[in-house]
Design a protein around this motif. Structure first.
Motif, PDB file in Angstrom:
ATOM      1  N   ARG A 122       2.098  -4.098   0.499  1.00 36.76           N
ATOM      2  CA  ARG A 122       1.484  -4.400  -0.803  1.00 36.76           C
ATOM      3  C   ARG A 122       1.395  -6.000  -0.880  1.00 36.76           C
ATOM      4  NH1 ARG A 122       4.407  -2.107  -6.323  1.00 36.76           N
ATOM      5  NH2 ARG A 122       3.232  -3.534  -7.835  1.00 36.76           N
ATOM      6  N   GLY A 123       0.185  -6.187  -1.830  1.00 40.61           N
ATOM      7  CA  GLY A 123      -0.214  -7.563  -1.753  1.00 40.61           C
ATOM      8  C   GLY A 123      -0.999  -8.088  -0.824  1.00 40.61           C
ATOM      9  N   ALA A 124      -1.158  -7.338   0.402  1.00 40.88           N
ATOM     10  CA  ALA A 124      -2.145  -7.718   1.309  1.00 40.88           C
ATOM     11  C   ALA A 124      -3.502  -6.912   1.209  1.00 40.88           C
ATOM     12  CB  ALA A 124      -1.511  -7.301   2.898  1.00 40.88           C
ATOM     13  N   GLU A 125      -3.513  -5.931   0.347  1.00 42.14           N
ATOM     14  CA  GLU A 125      -5.006  -5.110   0.128  1.00 42.14           C
ATOM     15  C   GLU A 125      -5.759  -6.164  -0.557  1.00 42.14           C
ATOM     16  OE1 GLU A 125      -1.881  -4.766  -1.287  1.00 42.14           O
ATOM     17  OE2 GLU A 125      -2.006  -3.730  -3.271  1.00 42.14           O
ATOM     18  N   VAL A 126      -7.171  -5.906  -0.103  1.00 49.78           N
ATOM     19  CA  VAL A 126      -8.248  -6.926  -0.826  1.00 49.78           C
ATOM     20  C   VAL A 126      -8.889  -6.039  -1.908  1.00 49.78           C
ATOM     21  CG1 VAL A 126     -10.448  -7.706  -0.512  1.00 49.78           C
ATOM     22  CG2 VAL A 126      -8.636  -7.926   1.349  1.00 49.78           C
ATOM     23  N   ASP A 127      -8.854  -6.542  -3.103  1.00 50.62           N
ATOM     24  CA  ASP A 127      -9.477  -5.942  -4.241  1.00 50.62           C
ATOM     25  C   ASP A 127     -10.927  -5.581  -4.030  1.00 50.62           C
ATOM     26  OD1 ASP A 127      -6.976  -6.549  -5.874  1.00 50.62           O
ATOM     27  OD2 ASP A 127      -7.798  -8.357  -6.750  1.00 50.62           O
ATOM     28  N   GLY A 128     -11.094  -4.545  -4.732  1.00 52.28           N
ATOM     29  CA  GLY A 128     -12.642  -3.778  -4.245  1.00 52.28           C
ATOM     30  C   GLY A 128     -12.908  -3.281  -2.927  1.00 52.28           C
ATOM     31  N   SER A 129     -11.667  -3.064  -2.125  1.00 53.32           N
ATOM     32  CA  SER A 129     -12.011  -2.796  -0.948  1.00 53.32           C
ATOM     33  C   SER A 129     -11.619  -1.289  -0.546  1.00 53.32           C
ATOM     34  CB  SER A 129     -11.290  -3.669   0.198  1.00 53.32           C
ATOM     35  OG  SER A 129      -9.907  -3.294   0.218  1.00 53.32           O
ATOM     36  N   ASP A 188      -1.871   3.069   1.683  1.00 51.21           N
ATOM     37  CA  ASP A 188      -1.341   3.501   0.536  1.00 51.21           C
ATOM     38  C   ASP A 188      -0.357   2.611  -0.188  1.00 51.21           C
ATOM     39  OD1 ASP A 188      -0.768   5.030  -1.733  1.00 51.21           O
ATOM     40  OD2 ASP A 188       0.265   6.882  -0.764  1.00 51.21           O
ATOM     41  N   THR A 189      -0.947   1.514  -0.455  1.00 52.16           N
ATOM     42  CA  THR A 189       0.212   0.396  -0.547  1.00 52.16           C
ATOM     43  C   THR A 189       1.211   0.317  -1.883  1.00 52.16           C
ATOM     44  OG1 THR A 189      -1.663  -1.002  -1.552  1.00 52.16           O
ATOM     45  CG2 THR A 189      -1.316  -1.240   0.762  1.00 52.16           C
ATOM     46  N   ARG A 190       0.618   1.185  -2.928  1.00 49.56           N
ATOM     47  CA  ARG A 190       1.185   1.256  -4.099  1.00 49.56           C
ATOM     48  C   ARG A 190       2.176   2.420  -4.253  1.00 49.56           C
ATOM     49  NH1 ARG A 190       0.603  -3.784  -6.942  1.00 49.56           N
ATOM     50  NH2 ARG A 190      -0.877  -4.777  -5.738  1.00 49.56           N
ATOM     51  N   ASN A 191       2.348   3.119  -3.376  1.00 46.88           N
ATOM     52  CA  ASN A 191       3.142   4.281  -3.026  1.00 46.88           C
ATOM     53  C   ASN A 191       4.486   3.818  -2.569  1.00 46.88           C
ATOM     54  OD1 ASN A 191       4.733   6.813  -2.833  1.00 46.88           O
ATOM     55  ND2 ASN A 191       3.016   7.535  -1.744  1.00 46.88           N
ATOM     56  N   GLU A 192       5.524   3.754  -3.468  1.00 43.86           N
ATOM     57  CA  GLU A 192       6.750   3.190  -3.025  1.00 43.86           C
ATOM     58  C   GLU A 192       7.391   4.233  -1.592  1.00 43.86           C
ATOM     59  OE1 GLU A 192       9.311   2.287  -6.049  1.00 43.86           O
ATOM     60  OE2 GLU A 192       8.347   0.659  -6.905  1.00 43.86           O
ATOM     61  N   ASN A 193       6.897   5.470  -1.683  1.00 46.29           N
ATOM     62  CA  ASN A 193       7.581   6.296  -0.649  1.00 46.29           C
ATOM     63  C   ASN A 193       6.685   6.341   0.582  1.00 46.29           C
ATOM     64  OD1 ASN A 193       9.533   7.452  -2.381  1.00 46.29           O
ATOM     65  ND2 ASN A 193       8.088   8.634  -3.557  1.00 46.29           N
ATOM     66  N   ARG A 243      -8.749  -7.886   7.539  1.00 42.76           N
ATOM     67  CA  ARG A 243      -8.753  -6.996   8.740  1.00 42.76           C
ATOM     68  C   ARG A 243      -8.935  -5.525   8.238  1.00 42.76           C
ATOM     69  NH1 ARG A 243      -5.032  -3.195  10.644  1.00 42.76           N
ATOM     70  NH2 ARG A 243      -4.377  -3.256  12.810  1.00 42.76           N
ATOM     71  N   ILE A 244      -9.675  -4.765   9.520  1.00 37.06           N
ATOM     72  CA  ILE A 244     -10.003  -3.375   9.113  1.00 37.06           C
ATOM     73  C   ILE A 244      -9.936  -2.753  10.590  1.00 37.06           C
ATOM     74  CG2 ILE A 244     -11.600  -1.679   8.045  1.00 37.06           C
ATOM     75  CD1 ILE A 244     -13.173  -4.166   6.790  1.00 37.06           C
ATOM     76  N   ALA A 245      -9.291  -1.454  10.520  1.00 37.70           N
ATOM     77  CA  ALA A 245      -9.312  -0.530  11.499  1.00 37.70           C
ATOM     78  C   ALA A 245      -9.816   0.832  11.448  1.00 37.70           C
ATOM     79  CB  ALA A 245      -7.619  -0.328  11.691  1.00 37.70           C
ATOM     80  N   PHE A 246     -10.524   1.217  12.179  1.00 37.15           N
ATOM     81  CA  PHE A 246     -11.380   2.447  12.038  1.00 37.15           C
ATOM     82  C   PHE A 246     -11.647   2.852  13.564  1.00 37.15           C
ATOM     83  CE2 PHE A 246     -13.825  -1.793  11.634  1.00 37.15           C
ATOM     84  CZ  PHE A 246     -14.704  -1.652  12.886  1.00 37.15           C
ATOM     85  N   ASN A 273      -8.906  -0.203  -0.726  1.00 43.54           N
ATOM     86  CA  ASN A 273      -7.598  -0.240   0.116  1.00 43.54           C
ATOM     87  C   ASN A 273      -7.601   0.037   1.691  1.00 43.54           C
ATOM     88  OD1 ASN A 273      -6.435  -0.572  -2.263  1.00 43.54           O
ATOM     89  ND2 ASN A 273      -4.539   0.570  -1.668  1.00 43.54           N
ATOM     90  N   ILE A 274      -8.953  -0.414   2.081  1.00 50.51           N
ATOM     91  CA  ILE A 274      -9.022  -0.282   3.741  1.00 50.51           C
ATOM     92  C   ILE A 274      -9.211  -1.715   4.166  1.00 50.51           C
ATOM     93  CG2 ILE A 274     -10.469   1.767   3.540  1.00 50.51           C
ATOM     94  CD1 ILE A 274     -12.876   0.333   3.960  1.00 50.51           C
TER      95      ILE A 274
END
Length: 285
Positions: A79-86, A67-72, A273-276, A88-89
């Motif tokens: 933030r900035g590490a997320e891959v577009d279209g993924s 949840d990279t865009r939630n400041e809380n 990188r993906i974790a599951f 957010n995983i």
């Protein structure tokens, strides 16, 4: 069953003639079993889109969402590490900057010391997937196998270690040139010896992410940590992955740890990188 061979170390799985783009659920289940029993699976010569990766890891189980865009949210640090279209995983592992001038995770060129995924919670994901998109040649990641290190230890030493519980640290820096600024995690003391989904026993021992063992003195803990860290990272328990673009490495995170060696072209190197978790199936038959 997917086709594979063993690395010369006798335990790392090397998939042969396999293309993740055409993977079926049966293929993924077979690969998950190999990860559970051998801790590390390698597949070379892949050419995956972001959509391919998302589809593939969803055939495992519950990929981690950031949840990279939630400041809380604590995930805001990514933030900035997320891959577009993924969805957010997928996180970028790179010093390459995005359009906002933000880098991916682990963007330093020095060694990223021995660690396991998210040591701070029992709900941590059990598997990490790394896919080399570009610029990885010349870089190296080393993985160890703590199923093997446990099995090679004599019975008496195993008995001494089996009842130990780890004191876990948070906010651990994995760089030698940074102070940790660490604090102990309260109310979470995982066992040193654990059994994974396939019934394999071994050490959960991210030794740089712990401060000691519950009920032992600092001196007693340090003695065990120093000895066991050297023992479990012996060459016979390690696999050195020298990266090429298109490589996928899938690593179990309870019974194995890993480290990235220094690499001075980290701005050119991009890994996903993906974790599951492990897909639901019978792992013990």
């Amino acid at each position: 069953m997917v086709k594979y061979k063993l690395h010369e170390n006798g335990w790392t799985i090397l998939l042969e003639d396999f293309d993740f783009r055409s993977a079926t659920q049966e293929d993924i289940n077979d690969i998950a079993k190999l990860v559970a029993t051998n801790t590390c699976v390698v597949c070379k010569n892949q050419n995956l889109s972001t959509q391919d990766e998302v589809r593939i890891v969803k055939m495992f189980k519950d990929p981690q969402y950031f949840d990279t865009r939630n400041e809380n949210s604590i995930d805001n640090m990514f933030r900035g590490a997320e891959v577009d279209g993924s969805e957010n995983i997928i996180l970028r592992v790179s010093a390459e900057k995005d359009e906002e001038g933000l880098t991916g995770i682990a963007g330093h060129d020095s060694e990223m010391q021995w660690h396991a995924n998210d040591q701070t919670t029992p709900e941590r994901k059990s598997i990490v997937w790394l896919y080399s998109v570009k610029g990885s040649k010349g870089s190296r990641t080393t993985y160890n196998n703590n199923i093997m290190s446990y099995e090679h230890l004599d019975i008496e030493k195993r008995k001494i270690l089996e009842n130990l519980k780890l004191t876990i640290l948070q906010n651990v820096s994995l760089r030698e040139d940074e102070d940790d600024g660490t604090a102990k995690i309260e109310n979470y003391t995982p066992n040193l010896v654990v059994e994974n989904i396939a019934g394999k026993r071994g050490f959960y021992f991210p030794f740089l992410q712990i401060s000691g063992f519950e009920g032992l003195t600092e001196e007693e803990s340090k003695e065990i940590i120093n000895w066991l860290s050297e023992y479990t990272t012996q060459e016979k328990f390690c696999y050195h992955h020298d990266w090429d673009d298109g490589d996928v490495v899938i690593a179990e995170q309870w019974l194995g740890i890993h480290k990235r060696w220094p690499f001075n072209l980290i701005e050119d190197r991009l890994l996903h990188r993906i974790a599951f978790d492990f897909p639901d199936q019978d792992y013990k038959s």
